[in-house]
Design an enzyme around this catalytic site. Structure first.
Site, PDB file in Angstrom:
ATOM      1  CD  GLU A   1      14.513  18.068  -1.123  1.00  0.00           C
ATOM      2  OE1 GLU A   1      13.305  17.948  -1.337  1.00  0.00           O
ATOM      3  OE2 GLU A   1      15.089  17.564  -0.133  1.00  0.00           O
TER       4      GLU A   1
ATOM      5  CG  ASP B   1       4.984  17.271  -1.201  1.00  0.00           C
ATOM      6  OD1 ASP B   1       5.905  17.242  -0.381  1.00  0.00           O
ATOM      7  OD2 ASP B   1       5.138  17.279  -2.430  1.00  0.00           O
TER       8      ASP B   1
END
Lengths: 399, 257
Positions: B52, B63
């Protein structure tokens, strides 16, 4: 107008949030449909706005500036509200909603601290726990407002990520909401973010324009003003002011954005005037961004306008040609500030000074002898530090 | 349905070998451009099943602090999406792992969805993870990506209702990403207990493999989910390790056993 079921005003709006946020966003959407229109909610909101906030706020005709300009300048005095700005209209509404949704905790972001103070105030009044996220840079610049929030019982968290300003505070508030959605409502401060926030905040601020429309008509034989003018950062006072006037097509709607210092290449906050379409903080709207889609820093002398996005309904009203958006440099906003102080004895917020300053600079764009209503969204006491710095730099008293 | 997605295929191959597939995440350009590509190639050589690549964005709301800090650093270095695609294009055909771009809507949108889908497919990308694009906003993009055989990986979590799971599962390709915590990315010492029940529900809803992500930092933690998840995504802990000068290959090896 109201957005589509998925939250779009034309091509602007929507809900660009992580799936983990969809359940609370959908829960809020249902609450907006079911709780807000209920008789109980409306009665409590009305009473709080009257007895606690001090509404209706005055509609005041400025006698001296009107004479100077050859037109009638009216001010919708949101600066006279409890806590000194329009922000409280929204916070009272969202705090009541938080309580009726059965959530004990409310979080908010704040830039200059005005929305943080208003949220802390409403939370104190309704007995809710309150956490306010504020960029570390802003915490330093606005130490006085940090102490006000603390005095009101709120916890202020300094945000250390990114540019350490308003947009970063919103990012962290969204993260808190993801983690604590079961107990927490996110009281966003402007007509931005994912649906239903742009509609919800507008509806709580719409009292500004509704009152102004009725007050103006009562004093002008049922007539309408020629134009209404408001400053636009995220756009909540402007959307609140415009909403009631949108169907009255003879009334020009003018939003004034912050152009920053005006030097070529300077940072500014003129999202509608100079920005481009993108997706940021949950919503598809106009943004200040690079060609690669990174969000640009914004700037304004008015901390409350310092935001690189804007409410989707403004982007829609602009694209539909119903509202006009212009921008004004810091120094012309300061001219609005000083003129209102000297000529009318009213110290306006630097944000609202953009709307005042634009009218002062452009009477020729308005009908001679006509009527202009400016939303004076807040009072300027909070800006004394900034204004003193300007005066010290100019070595003068401000003209 | 056409042929099976490369991502599904890679995960199933790992499962057939008796282990969970391993999906490492690194933001592009971290810790610098040269080391990123060196780590990318080393992870591929070490047997990572899907890699990824994080597409940096200035405002990453899904995040946690480790990834956000890494992303801020690479943005200061001026990395772009075009550069990621160009770098992958020069390696097209040489990469064993499935390749997924993980990024927020805005940089993709500014690149242009149609152009992105064409260029990504040509560069050997197999799918996209877009955390700020929930089902309701994804229709057009899913169509554009799907037309080039690219998977749009759905993200679901502890609070995703059966109705919403079904919505995502209908027509899902590649794999599904199950977020293990109500929060942002970042390794955690313990994961919530309800995860087992919720993960089982998700696994039942999806016909594609289910990968577990957010909060996984240690091989023994991952092993608890053997048989419950088909793949494990390793992000923040790896980013931290690489940022401190460690090798991604060494970090992944215990997960690949």
């Amino acid at each position: 107008m109201n957005p589509t079921e998925s939250g779009y005003f034309g091509e602007f709006g929507g809900r660009y949030v992580p799936e983990l946020l969809m359940p609370p966003v959908l829960e809020l959407t249902r609450a907006v449909q079911e709780i807000v229109p209920s008789e109980g909610f409306q009665a409590e909101l009305k009473a709080a706005l009257r007895d606690y906030v001090g509404r209706p706020s005055a509609l005041y005709r400025c006698p001296n500036i009107s004479k100077d300009l050859g037109l009638n300048l009216w001010l919708k005095r949101e600066d006279l509200n409890h806590t000194g700005a329009h922000k409280i209209n929204n916070c009272i509404g969202q705090a009541l909603l938080t309580r009726m949704m059965g959530k004990p905790r409310m979080i908010a972001e704040t830039g200059a601290g005005q929305h943080g103070v208003a949220t802390a105030t409403a939370a104190a009044m309704l007995g809710l726990e309150c956490v306010v996220y504020m960029g570390a840079v802003d915490v330093e610049r606005q130490a006085h407002n940090v102490r006000r929030m603390q005095l009101l019982g709120a916890t202020v968290v300094a945000v250390q990520s990114g540019t350490k300003t308003l947009k970063d505070a919103i990012n962290v508030a969204l993260k808190d909401w993801i983690a604590n959605q079961r107990t927490t409502h996110y009281c966003i401060g402007s007509v931005v973010g994912p649906h239903p926030f742009p509609q919800l905040v507008r509806d709580f601020q719409a009292v500004i324009g509704q009152e102004a429309l009725e007050q103006f008509a009562a004093r002008n034989m049922g007539g309408l003003p020629d134009a209404v003018v408001a400053c636009v950062g995220g756009g909540s006072n402007a959307m609140g002011m415009f909403h009631a006037f949108v169907p009255h097509e003879s009334v020009r709607l003018i939003g004034v954005e912050a152009a920053g210092s005006g030097e070529p290449g300077c940072w500014h906050s003129a999202t509608l005037t100079k920005g481009t379409l993108g997706v940021f903080q949950g919503v598809r709207t106009k943004l200040l961004q690079t060609a690669d889609g990174q969000i640009d820093p914004s700037h304004s002398i008015a901390p409350g306008l310092d935001y690189p996005g804007v409410g989707p309904e403004h982007a829609f009203l602009q694209s539909a040609g119903r509202a006009e958006y212009v921008c004004l440099n810091d120094d012309r906003a300061l001219n609005g500030f000083f003129t209102l102080c000297r000529r009318e004895g009213i110290i306006p917020a630097l944000e609202s000074s953009h709307a005042v300053g634009w009218v002062l600079d452009n009477p020729g764009l308005l009908p001679k002898g006509g009527h202009v209503v400016v939303c004076l969204s807040g009072r300027g006491d909070k800006d004394m530090g900034i204004v003193e710095d300007v005066l010290a730099r100019q070595g003068g008293e401000g003209k | 349905m056409g042929r099976e997605s490369r991502l599904t295929e890679r995960i199933k191959a790992a499962n057939a070998a008796g282990r969970m597939a391993v999906v490492p995440y690194l933001p592009f350009g971290y810790p610098d451009r040269a080391r990123f590509w060196a780590e990318f190639e080393a992870m591929d050589a070490a047997g990572a099943d899907v890699i990824e690549i994080g597409v940096p964005f200035s405002d990453p709301v899904a995040d946690g602090p480790v990834i956000e800090e890494a992303v801020n650093k690479v943005l200061e270095d001026g990395v772009t999406l075009a550069e990621i695609i160009a770098g992958l294009r020069t390696r097209a055909g040489t990469v064993r792992a499935g390749v997924v771009l993980m990024g927020y809507v805005n940089p993709f949108m500014q690149y242009g969805w149609e152009r992105l889908a064409d260029d990504a497919a040509a560069a050997g990308v197999h799918g996209f993870i877009i955390p700020d694009m929930p089902f309701e906003e994804s229709g057009e993009v899913r169509g554009i990506l799907g037309a080039r055989g690219l998977d749009l990986i759905p993200l679901v979590g502890l609070n995703t209702s059966p109705e919403r799971l079904a919505m995502y599962a209908d027509g899902a390709t590649g794999f599904a990403y199950f977020v293990s915590v109500l929060g942002t990315t970042g390794a955690r010492e313990s994961l919530p207990e309800e995860i087992f029940e919720r993960l089982a529900l998700a696994r039942k809803a999806f016909s594609v493999p289910v990968a577990l992500g957010f909060g996984i930092g240690a091989p023994e933690q991952a092993r608890r989910f053997l048989g419950l998840a088909d793949a494990v995504i390793i992000g923040s802990a790896l980013v931290k390790h690489v940022g401190a000068g460690g090798s991604a290959k060494a970090f992944l090896e215990p997960f690949l056993k």
